[in-house]
Each structure stands twice: as C-alpha cells, then as structure tokens.
Design an enzyme around this catalytic site. Structure first.
Site, PDB file in Angstrom:
ATOM      1  N   HIS A  42      -5.051   3.484   3.158  1.00 58.83           N
ATOM      2  CA  HIS A  42      -3.643   3.248   3.460  1.00 58.83           C
ATOM      3  C   HIS A  42      -3.015   2.085   2.693  1.00 58.83           C
ATOM      4  CE1 HIS A  42       0.025   3.711   5.540  1.00 58.83           C
ATOM      5  NE2 HIS A  42      -0.444   4.124   6.686  1.00 58.83           N
ATOM      6  N   TYR A  87       6.425   3.080  18.209  1.00 60.97           N
ATOM      7  CA  TYR A  87       6.529   2.852  16.764  1.00 60.97           C
ATOM      8  C   TYR A  87       6.807   4.177  16.078  1.00 60.97           C
ATOM      9  CZ  TYR A  87       4.940   1.266  12.086  1.00 60.97           C
ATOM     10  OH  TYR A  87       4.846   0.947  10.757  1.00 60.97           O
ATOM     11  N   THR A 113       7.668   0.577   4.325  1.00 63.66           N
ATOM     12  CA  THR A 113       8.082   1.141   5.612  1.00 63.66           C
ATOM     13  C   THR A 113       8.767   0.086   6.469  1.00 63.66           C
ATOM     14  OG1 THR A 113       5.960   0.614   6.672  1.00 63.66           O
ATOM     15  CG2 THR A 113       6.171   2.786   5.641  1.00 63.66           C
TER      16      THR A 113
END
Length: 741
Positions: free
Chosen positions: A474, A586, A599
């Site tokens: 990630h 979230y 993000t």
C-alpha cells in the site's frame, strides 16, 4: 538479455603456449541487444521529457515562432521592440568577429524567438494551472451547470487540445492548499457530534478552542511554510508515518487484494493464464515507461495526478529498524516466480524483445514440471515479509546481506513483479459459491502467509484452475492506481491477447530459450521465525464477498442521488442494526486533483446520516454526504490537515491533548469504493459475464469492519467485508440486520 547465469561472454585459460581466449558470440550478441534496448529507452525518456516539458505547447511550435519573427523582420518591422538589437550587442566578441552583421542579426533573432517561445509556454502553463485550481464545478447540482463552469470547460478543452502524455499535466496541477485551522476544527467538531454525549462534546469543544487559539496557530504557520516549499504538504509524511514507519505486519493490516472475473475464467490452463497475465502487465509497464497511457481524467476533462504510476513496477519495500524504505529500479528484464516452495527467476526478454505470451507460457510450464524439492528453509521464506518488520530487518542483516542469499534476494526484489503459481483452485464455481468466494478472498489477502512476497509493489497469483488475482503493497500507491493496472490486465488478457481453441496462449515458441533459473539459498533453520505471527493474524481474519444483484446504480440514479452516498448511508444503517449504535466511519476519497495527491478521509457518520438512520428519510440527507466527499477531494478535508499538524507538533516537541485524542480515535467502520476507470475496455453489452469482482482489505480496527465495494455496470454492486474472529461483536457474513437493509 545476457544469460549470465547460463553462459559467460568469454572464458580464458592459461596454457604453455599463452592465453587461450574463448568468446561466446551468442552471449555477446545478447549483451549488445540488451544495450540497444536500454539506449532506446533512454532516448524515449529524453524525447518524452522534451514533449511534456513544453506542454501544453508542442516542440514544433518553436519553429512556428521563429518563422513568424523572421517573417516580420523581413517586412522591415521589429517585433522585439529593440530587444533583438540589444541581444546582438551582447553577443560574445568571438561571434562578432566570425559572423557577418546579417548572421549576428539572425542569431539574435533565434535567441529572441526561443526566449519568447519559452515565455509563452510558461504563460500557457500558468493559465492551465489557474484553470485546474477551479473546483466550483464539483459543488454544482447535476444538470445545472453555471455559465462560469461552461466557460471554464471550454478554456480547459482548448488548452488541453494536444494529446497529452501520461505525465504532461504534472507541472500544471495545483498544490494541495492548507485549509484554515478554524474551518478544520469546526468541521471536526461537527463530525464528532453524533458520536459523543453532551458532556463529552462539551469537553472536546473546550479542547478544540484552546488548541485553535494557542498551539494550533503556531503549528499552522510551520505547515504553511512547508506547503510553500514542498510539492504536497501531506503525501511524504503520510507515506512515511502511516505506512513505512509501521512496525507491525503489512499482510492483512496494510496490503489489499484484487480479484478476477466473477463468472468467467478465460482459460483453465494455469501456465497459459500466467503467460497472458504476465504479458499484459509488461505491456502496461511499456506504456507507463513510454508515457503512452492516457492521463486519468474526470468527466473526460479534468486530469488527475499520475505520480503514483512511477513506482508501480521494479519496486519493493525493504525493512528497517524504525522505518522501511521503498526501493525502485529503472528497469527489470525478469520476474520472480514462486511454485511449491521454490523460487525462480524468469527472464521475459530475449534478444532485446519481449517474449510472446506462448513463450512465457512455455517457460511457466517448465517451472510447473520441475519436480525438484525446496531447499532447506526456502519453502516458507516469504513469511519474513508477512510478519513483524523489525525481526525481518535483523534476519535480513544477519543472513541476507552477502553471498548467495543476497544475490537470490536481489533477484526477487529487483524483479518487475512477483508471481505465485498457487497449487490450489479458487473461484465461485462449486457446490458452495458463497463460501468459495470467501475462501478466494482470504487466499488473495494472505494465502498461506509464506507463498506471497508481501514487500513487492504487487504480486500476481495464478491458481491451478486458471483463476487469477493480485495482492498489492500500500505505501507506494492507493487502490485506484492498482485497479487501473488490473482492469487493463484483465481486459488485455481476455479481449486483446486471447487464447487458442484448446486454451493455450497464441504465438510461436523459441525452443532454444534457456530454462528459468532456480534461486539458490543457504538458510539456517532460525532465519524464518515470522510464520507463527503471520499465521495467527491470518487465522483471525474473517472475509465475506457477496455480489448484490437486486439493483445497481441505474436504479439509484433514478432517485437522483449519488450511488456512493446511497451505499454509505446503507452501510450506516446496517452497522446501526448490527451493533445498535454509530461509530467513527472512514471513507477514502482521492486528492489527485492536486500534484502528488493521495487520499483524504470522508467522515461518513454525520448528524444527517444518523438522523436518516433513525428516521429512515433519504433524499435530503444524502446531500450532506456528497458535500463532505467534495470537500475532501478539493483539499478541505479534516484528517490529513490534523495529521500534519500533529507531525509538526512532534517535530517541535510539544504536546496537544486535542490532536492526541483526535488521532487516537478508532475507525470501526473503514470503507472504500473501487472505481471502474476504463469501462471502454469491457464490452459488458456483448460480454455481460466479464464482470470484475473488485477487491478488498482487512479491518482497520480489531473490533471493526473493513468494507470495500465496486459498482459494476447498472445492475450490480460487489461488496467485500472483513472483520476479526477474535472480536465477538463483529462477523463478516451477512446477519439478519444486513439482509434487512
């Protein structure tokens, strides 16, 4: 490609008659062709640097400016208003001696034309940057476009009329703005209100007021200074502190997965599916390197930042004591392959060309047919990347820093990507379709904990029955970037490359190709101690995947509401019925409208969403969620700003009770939509079965849920839900509460 592991370019022996030199002309030819390929890539990079460097103008526009200036001078007019004569006076003395007066004038005109051309480019780029800084279009009601936005779109289309390269817009994208601290604190308190009792909210308001009036302004000044200096004031800290400094396992906790087609498996032959998949990925890499990919654009006009594509291939994450490091190499001519406990290096180029899909299938089949057993410690070596990061660092330093182990580890880490040839079968088909999908998800999320290399930027998994999937690290990029890659791969595999009638890849095979190389290891028994930690984490994860076919975005849009907002409110309702309350929620929103944007958090649980859940009202309440999403996309989110303020406070050595409490709040419902970005690649009208399942991730909180969803076509929404067995209050399989929603 120089097959250095099979042959050397030359050998020599010393004899009584002298030195006997033996040249391998085949190896020398391979080295020559490999060098030619490298120089072609360098030339391509140089050419692209020039093209994107002058965008939105073109290199040929320089000639147009020169001709226009010279034509004007020919008509006895001075377009420079005396600047050409001034340049001529300041030419070096040597040029005054060697050139005639006319030659000096021509040279001065060329210099002036070039400076004028560069000035025009800077002006055009500045105008483009101003246009891309306009975000009011996002807040206008659907179907009601203001005249200002219409003019803006027209100007943006004019400036973007030239076909852009992948990175052409990068220098024209605006920088992420730092929101006023007063606005961020106000939005935070509004988002926290439905989750706090009256006394708790009063206490939090007092903490927020003290922070805003004292320490907050000091931290804000430092943050604005960074925003002036850095390309993006969030992204580097976000990558380091949220991802690379995490000392826990990245498997499940950070990595995520992507799935194959839901109903279709293009071929049941494992080697053939691997051949086409590897080829498609390398074709995508070629497009990235040549910048031939079209920039992703919202509404076909507004470009998104493409910086995350730079580290997609030839990248790995290496462990450290306090922080990991992302290592990226310019090129790699091989992939790393794992099969039944053995690691292989598979060269994918020969004589300067990419192997055909059929040749890669042939090479993969050689690996599948190889019956040699794993070396001691080799089978479960990948578990080192699945466990804690510090033990992995110490093991790496002790056992993999030199010799044969380092060379083999380099072959994995420097590979274009990692491929696992799994000996299991996965997919929906069988007597238990729902259970099979859940097992498929768990297999992609963590596998056996040792048959993936979780540190690679992404790993491809090809199952025994031809099903495929992906596991991605990630830190280097977010899910939409990987989803774009995976969409291209699936579409190219099924619709462009295709298969023969008997399920094999198309193309011819060069039978003289050397076999894939087995990597050699010398691993002591104590080297791999991370498996137990990884296995406990994997066993604790509960995954459930279910395609929702009752309706899709087509029916939702008829209600004139956003499909994403509709789903988010549905998730709030489901959580309320499941747990009897609300939680901090979230939802990931991208900030790629800005340069190097990643993000932002949309706090989906709001006063309005809670009121809807309680009263079951809909249309008015969904507008609030859409506005929150738009604020996050345009740089006015809450959490990244507060996170950066917290990082500044740590650098300054000061404590903020407000920031400490805000950043310690658990996200019990973490959600993300996987966007479909290249619908034109999938002809769902003629091939309705070629539907992607999307992908998912593990739960963020031990007592919470991770929910990923993908809206496919007009009539389907695929959900991926994860939780942990160790929490008695969560379960990923649908309960009555979820079904009633």
């Amino acid at each position: 490609m120089a097959e250095a592991h099979q042959a050397v370019a030359f050998q020599f022996t010393i004899t009584p008659e002298g030195i006997d030199l033996q040249l391998s002309y085949q190896a020398l030819n391979q080295i020559y062709l490999s060098g030619v390929r490298s120089w072609k890539k360098r030339f391509s990079r140089l050419r692209n640097s020039v093209i994107k460097g002058v965008y939105p103008a073109s290199p040929s526009s320089w000639l147009f400016v020169v001709i226009a200036i010279l034509a004007t001078m020919y008509m006895r007019s001075d377009p420079s208003m005396g600047l050409i004569k001034m340049i001529q006076q300041h030419l070096p003395l040597s040029l005054h001696v060697s050139l005639s007066t006319q030659g000096q004038t021509m040279l001065s005109a060329l210099v002036f034309s070039t400076l004028l051309w560069l000035s025009l480019i800077l002006a055009l780029r500045f105008c483009l940057k101003l246009l891309l800084s306009y975000h009011q279009w996002m807040f206008e009601q659907h179907g009601r476009v203001s005249n200002t936005t219409k003019v803006w779109v027209t100007l943006l289309r004019l400036l973007s009329s030239r076909k852009p390269l992948l990175y052409s817009y990068q220098t024209s994208l605006p920088h992420l703005p730092v929101p006023p601290i007063k606005d961020t604190v106000s939005r935070y308190l509004k988002s926290a209100r439905p989750l706090l009792t009256d006394p708790e909210f009063k206490r939090m308001t007092e903490l927020a007021d003290r922070f805003e009036s004292n320490l907050g302004n000091r931290l804000q000044r430092y943050l604005k200074l960074k925003a002036l200096w850095a390309t993006n004031y969030v992204s580097d800290w976000w990558e380091e502190y949220i991802y690379l400094r995490g000392r826990g396992p990245i498997m499940v906790n950070s990595n995520y997965y992507g799935m194959d087609f839901l109903y279709v498996t293009p071929t049941p032959i494992q080697a053939a599916r691997a051949g086409n998949t590897i080829t498609a990925l390398l074709l995508y890499r070629r497009k990235v390197n040549r910048e031939e990919l079209k920039p992703v654009r919202l509404r076909t006009v507004i470009p998104l930042c493409a910086a995350q594509c730079e580290r997609m291939f030839n990248t790995t994450r290496t462990p450290g004591v306090e922080t990991d490091v992302l290592q990226h190499w310019q090129d790699s001519e091989f992939v790393a392959v794992y099969h039944k406990g053995r690691f292989f290096r598979l060269w994918v180029y020969t004589a300067g060309r990419l192997l055909s899909p059929r040749e890669i299938e042939h090479q993969i089949q050689r690996i599948l047919d190889d019956l040699s057993p794993p070396q001691p410690g080799e089978e479960k070596l990948g578990a080192l990347t699945a466990g804690e990061r510090v033990p992995w660092f110490h093991t790496r330093e002790q056992h993999f820093s030199s010799g044969i182990n380092k060379r083999s580890l380099d072959s994995i880490e420097r590979a274009a990507f990692f491929v696992t040839l799994d000996d299991e079968e996965q997919g929906m088909s069988g007597e238990d379709p729902a259970g099979n999908l859940d097992r498929y998800a768990k297999s992609l999320l963590h596998g056996k904990c040792y048959d993936r290399w979780f540190d690679k930027s992404f790993s491809i998994v090809i199952y025994k029955n031809g099903k495929s999937g992906l596991n991605a690290e990630h830190s280097w990029a977010d899910a939409p970037t990987v989803a774009h890659l995976w969409e291209y791969t699936l579409a190219t595999d099924a619709f462009q490359l295709g298969y023969t009638e008997d399920g094999h890849c198309k193309g011819d095979v060069d039978r003289s190709l050397p076999s894939p190389q087995r990597l050699a290891w010398d691993i002591p028994s104590e080297a791999c101690s991370s498996l137990a930690v990884a296995q406990a984490l994997a066993d604790d994860v509960d995954c459930h995947v279910f395609p929702f076919r009752e309706f899709g975005k087509g029916r939702i849009k008829k209600l004139r509401v956003s499909p994403d907002a509709f789903i988010q409110i549905g998730l709030q309702l489901a959580y309320f019925r499941d747990r009897g309350g609300f939680c901090l929620t979230y939802e990931a929103s991208m900030t790629r409208l800005f340069r190097e944007g990643r993000t932002e958090t949309v706090r989906s649980c709001s006063n309005e969403s809670c009121a809807f859940v309680r009263a079951l009202e809909i249309k008015y309440k969904l507008k609030r969620h859409q506005n929150l999403y738009r604020l996050a996309m345009t740089g006015d989110g809450i959490d990244r700003h507060l996170f950066c303020l917290y990082v500044v406070s740590k650098y300054l050595g000061v404590e903020s009770p407000f920031l400490k409490e805000v950043l310690s709040e658990p996200w019990r419902l973490s959600t993300s939509q996987t966007p479909v970005q290249q619908m034109e690649l999938f002809d769902l009208k003629n091939h309705p079965d070629f539907i992607s399942l999307g992908g998912g991730f593990g739960p963020v909180a031990d007592d919470g849920y991770g929910v990923s969803y993908i809206i496919v076509g007009e009539d389907m929404i695929n959900f991926h839900v994860s939780s942990k067995h160790s929490c008695g209050e969560t379960v990923s399989t649908p309960s009555d509460a979820f079904i009633r929603v």
